[in-house]
Design an enzyme around this catalytic site. Structure first.
Site, mmCIF file in Angstrom:
data_model
loop_
_atom_site.group_PDB
_atom_site.id
_atom_site.type_symbol
_atom_site.label_atom_id
_atom_site.label_comp_id
_atom_site.label_asym_id
_atom_site.label_seq_id
_atom_site.Cartn_x
_atom_site.Cartn_y
_atom_site.Cartn_z
ATOM 1 C CG HIS A 205 -1.877 1.101 1.252
ATOM 2 N ND1 HIS A 205 -1.543 2.362 1.701
ATOM 3 C CD2 HIS A 205 -3.164 1.171 0.846
ATOM 4 C CE1 HIS A 205 -2.594 3.152 1.561
ATOM 5 N NE2 HIS A 205 -3.596 2.457 1.043
ATOM 6 C CG ASP A 327 -7.935 4.205 -0.987
ATOM 7 O OD1 ASP A 327 -7.631 3.811 0.161
ATOM 8 O OD2 ASP A 327 -7.124 4.743 -1.750
HETATM 9 C C1 1DF Z 1 -5.022 9.323 1.225
HETATM 10 C C2 1DF Z 1 -5.201 8.251 0.395
HETATM 11 C C3 1DF Z 1 -4.376 9.155 2.442
HETATM 12 C C4 1DF Z 1 -4.749 7.019 0.753
HETATM 13 C C5 1DF Z 1 -3.932 7.906 2.835
HETATM 14 O O1 1DF Z 1 -3.277 7.654 3.994
HETATM 15 C C6 1DF Z 1 -4.128 6.826 1.974
HETATM 16 C C7 1DF Z 1 -5.499 10.624 0.794
HETATM 17 C C8 1DF Z 1 -3.024 8.704 4.875
HETATM 18 O O2 1DF Z 1 -6.425 10.682 -0.022
HETATM 19 O O3 1DF Z 1 -4.983 11.617 1.254
HETATM 20 O O4 1DF Z 1 -3.740 5.624 2.365
HETATM 21 N N1 1DF Z 1 -4.878 6.015 -0.209
HETATM 22 O O5 1DF Z 1 -4.796 4.829 0.036
HETATM 23 O O6 1DF Z 1 -5.025 6.370 -1.410
HETATM 24 MN MN MN Z 2 -5.552 3.146 0.417
#
Ligand code: 1DF
Ligand code: MN
Length: 364
Positions: A205, A327
């Site tokens: 991830h 997500d």
């Molecule tokens: C965000 C997206 C933030 C994901 C995340 O962890 C994250 C975001 C702080 O949109 O700011 O894991 N993601 O998985 O795309």
């Molecule tokens: Mn994610």
């Protein structure tokens, strides 16, 4: 002339001009469909880990990447944190509102990978116990991946085994680099060995890029989900492929999100160029990078409910290698589901995308 952006100042738009609903207002739930919707990259956090982050910030012990990632939590605020923390009725209600039958839960980025080895190991184990408890309460709605601390590869491998055998978890999540180090280093391969022998996948991830490359992204505000995350995981995946790790562990399953973080799009060029760019210390690979992508890598649609990108990935990797993900709560929108429901693919392939592939890859 009016275009979709100027029609209403108040209306919010998702990618490429597609209107998007407000997840904090009642949403029109998606239509009933002849498949289960299994979402495979859904985030959560424990209060203890969140407090650990706060302590890093307070002690000014955060590197630039984590400092910026923490900014995302702060900017998105309590609504996001409440959703990350809740492992009960609120989460279930949100799933119902968007037609999600099952969430596969992953400890959110950066997981325990920003802590010292000892602290990271105990926080990971405690989080796995909590995750297993939530799954026991909602066995039809939740499944999960074990968090592990690559800082101590041997401990991480054992925790993965405990997570799978004792807690019923379905694999491991690793939030990309660990203090700047990538899994292509053989010092981490005990983890690969454990995953391969347990026949469970490792989900790589995103988090913010590693210290050596984060600065040009941070400077421009591009280090998180807008692009830095994708660059980071694409690098990590290619590092693993070109290291020869997948010749050593041919049955290892690796899952990456966000439409494969751009890699399906680049495969032709990666195959073409790897012949010339291979560094002297690298082993001669048995196959082309695209062959490993089609044999060892699965991708999810997290945050990318966009037919042009996903059907492209399906066409180069195959229908069995692409899994649905929302997500949550980062991209908690009913459109994540409805747009994917409408992909121009056959009913049988839609069932693979939303249900069958996840059941197979994660042994659900
Ligand atoms: C965000 C997206 C933030 C994901 C995340 O962890 C994250 C975001 C702080 O949109 O700011 O894991 N993601 O998985 O795309
Ligand atoms: Mn994610």
């Amino acid at each position: 002339m009016k275009n979709s952006r100027t029609m209403s100042a108040k209306k919010k738009f998702a990618g490429v001009g597609i209107p998007m609903s407000d997840p904090n207002q009642p949403m029109k739930p998606p239509a009933k469909v002849p498949y289960k919707r299994i979402a495979t990259e859904e985030a959560w956090i424990t209060p203890e880990i969140l407090n650990g982050y706060r302590e890093l910030i307070r002690k000014k012990a955060a590197d630039a990447g984590f400092l910026s990632l923490w900014g995302v939590f702060v900017k998105r605020g309590g609504i996001l944190l409440d959703r990350l923390l809740d492992m009960g009725e609120t989460r279930i209600k949100d799933m119902d509102a968007t037609g999600i039958d099952v969430q596969l839960l992953l400890l959110t980025a950066p997981g325990v990978q920003v802590f010292s080895a000892g602290k990271a190991g105990s926080l990971a184990a405690a989080s796995n116990d909590q995750l297993a408890e939530a799954i026991r309460k909602y066995p039809k709605r939740f499944a999960g991946l074990a968090a592990i601390a690559p800082q101590s590869p041997g401990t991480a491998a054992k925790e993965l085994e405990r997570g799978v055998k004792k807690l019923g978890l379905k694999g491991a999540v690793i939030n990309s680099h660990t203090k700047g180090e990538y899994l292509d280093s053989p010092k981490f391969w005990e983890i690969f060995e454990a995953a391969e022998s347990l026949n469970v996948p490792i989900y790589i991830h995103p988090q913010t890029p590693s210290p050596d490359m984060v600065q040009p992204f941070v400077k421009r505000g591009l280090d998180t989900a807008i692009m830095g995350f994708g660059v980071e995981v694409a690098l990590h995946t290619l590092a693993i492929i070109t290291s020869g790790a997948l010749d050593r562990f041919p049955k290892l399953k690796i899952v990456i999100g966000h439409g494969g973080e751009g890699l399906p799009y680049w495969l032709y060029r990666i195959d073409y160029m790897q012949e010339y760019n291979r560094q002297a210390f690298r082993p001669k690979l048995k196959m082309l990078p695209s062959d490993y992508m089609k044999r060892n890598i699965y991708i999810t649609t997290s945050g990318l409910p966009w037919a042009p990108a996903i059907t492209m990935a399906q066409s180069v990797l195959g229908m069995d290698r692409v899994l649905y993900a929302m997500d949550y709560p980062y991209q908690y929108r009913v459109e994540e589901v409805t747009m994917t429901d409408k992909f121009p693919i056959s009913a049988a392939n839609k069932k693979k995308l939303f249900q069958k592939n996840a059941e197979k890859v994660f042994s659900l």
